[in-house]
Write an enzyme that holds these catalytic residues in place. Sequence first.
Site, PDB file in Angstrom:
ATOM      1  N   TYR A 179       0.807  -1.255   0.071  1.00 54.05           N
ATOM      2  CA  TYR A 179      -0.097   0.124  -0.139  1.00 54.05           C
ATOM      3  C   TYR A 179       0.926   1.444  -0.126  1.00 54.05           C
ATOM      4  O   TYR A 179       0.416   2.314  -0.198  1.00 54.05           O
ATOM      5  CB  TYR A 179      -0.916   0.201   1.186  1.00 54.05           C
ATOM      6  CG  TYR A 179      -2.152  -1.057   1.255  1.00 54.05           C
ATOM      7  CD1 TYR A 179      -1.801  -2.256   0.840  1.00 54.05           C
ATOM      8  CD2 TYR A 179      -3.620  -0.419   1.057  1.00 54.05           C
ATOM      9  CE1 TYR A 179      -2.986  -3.111   0.639  1.00 54.05           C
ATOM     10  CE2 TYR A 179      -4.478  -1.261   0.953  1.00 54.05           C
ATOM     11  CZ  TYR A 179      -4.412  -2.609   0.644  1.00 54.05           C
ATOM     12  OH  TYR A 179      -5.265  -3.440   0.782  1.00 54.05           O
ATOM     13  N   LYS A 202       2.023 -14.296   5.208  1.00 50.15           N
ATOM     14  CA  LYS A 202       2.018 -15.293   4.278  1.00 50.15           C
ATOM     15  C   LYS A 202       3.706 -15.517   4.146  1.00 50.15           C
ATOM     16  O   LYS A 202       4.343 -15.492   2.893  1.00 50.15           O
ATOM     17  CB  LYS A 202       1.523 -14.986   2.967  1.00 50.15           C
ATOM     18  CG  LYS A 202       1.230 -15.828   1.691  1.00 50.15           C
ATOM     19  CD  LYS A 202       0.341 -16.993   2.303  1.00 50.15           C
ATOM     20  CE  LYS A 202       0.646 -17.939   0.915  1.00 50.15           C
ATOM     21  NZ  LYS A 202      -0.231 -19.042   1.121  1.00 50.15           N
ATOM     22  N   ASP A 244      -3.803 -17.739   4.401  1.00 54.29           N
ATOM     23  CA  ASP A 244      -4.944 -18.249   3.814  1.00 54.29           C
ATOM     24  C   ASP A 244      -5.714 -19.187   4.668  1.00 54.29           C
ATOM     25  O   ASP A 244      -6.937 -19.258   4.630  1.00 54.29           O
ATOM     26  CB  ASP A 244      -4.602 -19.029   2.486  1.00 54.29           C
ATOM     27  CG  ASP A 244      -3.080 -19.710   2.623  1.00 54.29           C
ATOM     28  OD1 ASP A 244      -2.824 -19.495   3.563  1.00 54.29           O
ATOM     29  OD2 ASP A 244      -2.598 -20.174   1.591  1.00 54.29           O
ATOM     30  N   ASP A 286      -6.877  -5.674   5.234  1.00 56.07           N
ATOM     31  CA  ASP A 286      -7.790  -5.400   4.326  1.00 56.07           C
ATOM     32  C   ASP A 286      -8.870  -6.385   4.022  1.00 56.07           C
ATOM     33  O   ASP A 286     -10.068  -6.281   4.033  1.00 56.07           O
ATOM     34  CB  ASP A 286      -7.094  -4.591   3.059  1.00 56.07           C
ATOM     35  CG  ASP A 286      -8.159  -3.612   2.252  1.00 56.07           C
ATOM     36  OD1 ASP A 286      -9.239  -3.707   2.543  1.00 56.07           O
ATOM     37  OD2 ASP A 286      -7.711  -3.056   1.417  1.00 56.07           O
TER      38      ASP A 286
HETATM   39  O1  LIG Z   1      -8.927   3.400  -0.133  1.00 62.12           O
HETATM   40  C1  LIG Z   1      -9.598   2.856  -0.589  1.00 62.12           C
HETATM   41  O2  LIG Z   1     -10.045   3.085  -1.646  1.00 62.12           O
HETATM   42  C2  LIG Z   1      -9.630   1.470  -0.202  1.00 62.12           C
HETATM   43  C3  LIG Z   1      -9.123   1.216   1.314  1.00 62.12           C
HETATM   44  C4  LIG Z   1      -9.621  -0.032   1.922  1.00 62.12           C
HETATM   45  O3  LIG Z   1     -10.200  -0.939   1.176  1.00 62.12           O
HETATM   46  C5  LIG Z   1      -9.417  -0.174   3.204  1.00 62.12           C
HETATM   47  O4  LIG Z   1      -8.879   0.491   3.825  1.00 62.12           O
HETATM   48  O5  LIG Z   1     -10.219  -1.307   3.856  1.00 62.12           O
HETATM   49 MG   LIG Z   2     -10.731  -2.586   2.321  1.00 63.26          MG
END
Ligand SMILES: O=C(O)CCC(=O)C(=O)O
Ligand SMILES: [Mg+2]
Length: 478
Positions: A162, A239, A340, A364
């Site tokens: 990210y 993972k 997983d 996420d």
């Molecule tokens: O920033 C986004 O558009 C997605 C972020 C996301 O899915 C989250 O933080 O769970």
């Molecule tokens: Mg999300």
Amino acid sequence: MPAFTRLSPPSQGTAIRFEGGHPVVPDEPVIPFIRGDGTGVDIWPATRRVLDAAVQAAYGGGRRIQWFKIYAGDEACQRYGDFQYLPEDTLTAIRQYGIAIKGPLTTPVGGGIRSLNVTLRQLFDLYCCVRPCRYYAGTPSPHRHPEELDVVVYRENTEDIYIGVEWAADDPVGQELLRHLNETVIPANGKLGKRQLRPGSGLGIKPVSKMGTQRHVRRAIRHALGLEGRKRHVTLVHKGNIMKFTEGAFRDWGYELATTEFRAVCVTERESWVLDNLAKDPQLSVESNARAIDPGYDNLTPAKQEVICEEVGAILDSISESHGQDRWRRMVMVDDRIADSVFQQLQTRPGEYSVLATLNLNGDYISDAAAAIVGGLGMAPGANIGDDAAIFEATHGTAPKHAGLDRINPGSLILSGQMMLEFLGWHEAAALVNHGIGQAIANRCVTYDLARMMDPPVDPPLKCSEFADAIIHHFPQH
Ligand SMILES: O=C(O)CCC(=O)C(=O)O
Ligand SMILES: [Mg+2]
Ligand SMILES: NC(=O)C1=CN([C@@H]2O[C@H](COP(=O)(O)OP(=O)(O)OC[C@H]3O[C@@H](n4cnc5c(N)ncnc54)[C@H](OP(=O)(O)O)[C@@H]3O)[C@@H](O)[C@H]2O)C=CC1
């Protein structure tokens, strides 16, 4: 006092301060809010109403939130001009007040702007994304025993893929980097053999640092220390079998922290097996103990067997006195699981988990998946926490097809607001919100998402705004 170009802070109220990572909260804190894109127009007003009602009911005017409207996303572009998605005013306000609550913000897939949500987390170094998933009685679920799930996902929020350092497949700089990797970097690493990256590939960087991991896992362990019994448990999710030096390192640095800084209050799963074996048979030899913790022991090479015996010996030497004779059972259990398998175990054995410490991408995914068990994204709150600031927001996104219809479930943002009240130390107001939402659901006062899964279905469902009313209506009477 920083000047704002297009904002008017409230004339009353003061900023919270942070001391040693903890907020110091006045009775009238100024709290900036971002309405958000898409369904933000629905869920923010509902949330604000519930939070104000809870604070009023709990403190009768002795405490009050002074809301401060700030802008991001589409609303910011309307106010500040084209492409002004995250104006400097907004950043100044969050910096000055140290806290904010926000609705969801849109991120285009592929090209276009980078995620404003991720940018905010990075700019304010909000390194822990905390996403509780717990069940409210009566919530419909695809699972037979959703009440067994009660977990908090601690998602690292500033590292991993990210970070946004990536190159498109047609970016000449990216292709130059790819060539450099193929021609110089990969051959120089004797262990990568003849591996080569396919020309024309997009590239992304996945950084994971020891500092970033340990400050995050530290908060996860502290959270577990505040829990009771079997819930005093942190699982390092990774993972690491595939991504050894990022995900695998996350696991190793997590264990390192647990067994150094938190040595007096933590036990690892393997340590607990060794100590338990010895408690059951005080005469047990080191080798028999090693055989018991590693069922495949007899098929291992002598060198590998020796490593396990050394591990068992080291555990017994270092902690049998402090942690033995079942003392470890009162400590925080730290174990690790491959990501997983966690996805399936949350469904098959949800009761075995408590605090899940994850990297950014795994967290996420897992936070959405876990939310599905306890009612879906409409019930999934979250907080982004750093040492000098915090931003509260739901787990879900803008859900554009429902935007502006007064239909979506505001529960996720209301529960994020409840987390904010807890963060402020306003536990009485937080308890009212918790009670109100639980009772509203138990009485089948729900929005479309829960209504359609209920048996029999609730028809018609409540509107978004009506759900807020129902929560307030179900506050306990004093
Ligand atoms: O920033 C986004 O558009 C997605 C972020 C996301 O899915 C989250 O933080 O769970
Ligand atoms: Mg999300
Ligand atoms: N922190 C943030 O601001 C986040 C922003 N995003 C962004 O949001 C945008 C849309 O993303 P998308 O993938 O559609 O995911 P969303 O989370 O916005 O929505 C997906 C589906 O989840 C359900 N859902 C979401 N929120 C609620 C709610 N409050 N109540 C009930 N159900 C809900 C709806 O399902 P159904 O229609 O079946 O009822 C909805 O269609 C993207 O631009 C994405 O980048 C995504 C995640 C986080």
